[in-house]
Design an enzyme around this catalytic site. Sequence first.
Site, short mmCIF file in Angstrom:
data_model
loop_
_atom_site.label_atom_id
_atom_site.label_comp_id
_atom_site.label_asym_id
_atom_site.label_seq_id
_atom_site.Cartn_x
_atom_site.Cartn_y
_atom_site.Cartn_z
N LYS A 14 5.37 16.36 9.91
CA LYS A 14 4.83 15.07 10.38
C LYS A 14 5.92 13.98 10.37
O LYS A 14 6.07 13.25 11.33
CB LYS A 14 3.69 14.57 9.46
N ARG A 89 -5.77 10.36 4.38
CA ARG A 89 -5.74 11.66 3.68
C ARG A 89 -7.10 12.00 3.10
O ARG A 89 -7.28 13.08 2.54
CB ARG A 89 -4.72 11.61 2.56
N ARG A 131 14.20 21.81 0.75
CA ARG A 131 14.76 20.62 1.43
C ARG A 131 15.47 19.67 0.46
O ARG A 131 15.10 19.54 -0.68
CB ARG A 131 13.69 19.91 2.26
N ARG A 164 16.82 15.57 -4.23
CA ARG A 164 15.58 16.23 -3.82
C ARG A 164 14.43 15.37 -4.29
O ARG A 164 14.57 14.66 -5.31
CB ARG A 164 15.46 17.61 -4.45
N ARG A 176 -0.24 19.97 -4.15
CA ARG A 176 -0.37 19.10 -2.96
C ARG A 176 -1.16 19.83 -1.87
O ARG A 176 -1.97 19.23 -1.16
CB ARG A 176 1.01 18.69 -2.44
P1 AMP Z 1 4.16 12.34 1.65
O1 AMP Z 1 5.49 11.66 1.69
O2 AMP Z 1 3.28 12.02 2.81
O3 AMP Z 1 4.29 13.83 1.39
O4 AMP Z 1 3.39 11.75 0.37
C1 AMP Z 1 3.91 11.91 -0.94
C2 AMP Z 1 2.85 11.59 -1.97
O5 AMP Z 1 2.41 10.23 -1.83
C3 AMP Z 1 1.55 12.39 -1.85
O6 AMP Z 1 1.65 13.66 -2.49
C4 AMP Z 1 0.57 11.46 -2.59
O7 AMP Z 1 0.77 11.52 -3.99
C5 AMP Z 1 1.03 10.09 -2.12
N1 AMP Z 1 0.35 9.67 -0.86
C6 AMP Z 1 0.92 9.48 0.36
N2 AMP Z 1 0.00 9.07 1.26
C7 AMP Z 1 -1.19 9.02 0.61
C8 AMP Z 1 -2.52 8.71 1.00
N3 AMP Z 1 -2.82 8.37 2.27
N4 AMP Z 1 -3.49 8.77 0.06
C9 AMP Z 1 -3.20 9.09 -1.23
N5 AMP Z 1 -1.97 9.42 -1.66
C10 AMP Z 1 -0.95 9.38 -0.76
#
Ligand code: AMP
Length: 217
Positions: A14, A89, A131, A164, A176
């Site tokens: 994404k 989410r 990564r 990382r 996750r």
């Molecule tokens: P990402 O960079 O999108 O993988 O997000 C990293 C982490 O941020 C996720 O594992 C959650 O802990 C938190 N996070 C990001 N977006 C959301 C969201 N919309 N709702 C809740 N937690 C979020």
Amino acid sequence: MKVIILLGPPGCGKGTQAEKLERQLGYKKLSTGDMLRNIVKQDSPLSIKIQEVMDAGDLIDDELIIKVIEKSFLESDCQQGVILDGFPRTLIQAKHLEKMLLKNSKLQNAKLDVISIKVNDISLIKRITGRFFCSKCLSGYHDEYKPTIKDGICDQCGSKSFSRRNDDNEETVKRRLENYYNDSVPIIEYYKEQKIFNQIDGEQTMEKVYTELTSYL
Ligand code: AMP
């Protein structure tokens, strides 16, 4: 104005696709993960709490994340369109997004489109655990799929310092993914009912995913 929601599990691409859409088509990328990582850099009791939740691979409270995205929507120049990377989410967040668009006069005519990128769990775990990033220019690499040309030196800026994400280890990735299937997959049904849902096979090359993605815009 268009609001594109990019859905999909962690590691499906994404962020990479959203960055390309921003660079090439002038859409504004709004990534809640990036916003939270920026908050974490500021030293405050809230940032410590957020860091703990992220490191565990859990989701931040709906109430807080809604405040964060709302602020960012209002502050950003979103004329061309917006790509939401990592939001919504949960179903609560999805429903709130609609309310937020309706309540803001700048966004009332926004047209929502949802594109989900599908990738199987084994590929996701391999992608995420391998990564790493250049600490200086943030260029992204992968141990196996995209190593640096010269060992230990960033191709782009020559830096020798890499990092990382704390949450990119196998245990946290599994958590996750669990959260994705429990909390985020129900959103797919919600958008299918609204007939604004599209899905792309994310096992294809990054270029093919991008071409397909742009065909839905
Ligand atoms: P990402 O960079 O999108 O993988 O997000 C990293 C982490 O941020 C996720 O594992 C959650 O802990 C938190 N996070 C990001 N977006 C959301 C969201 N919309 N709702 C809740 N937690 C979020």
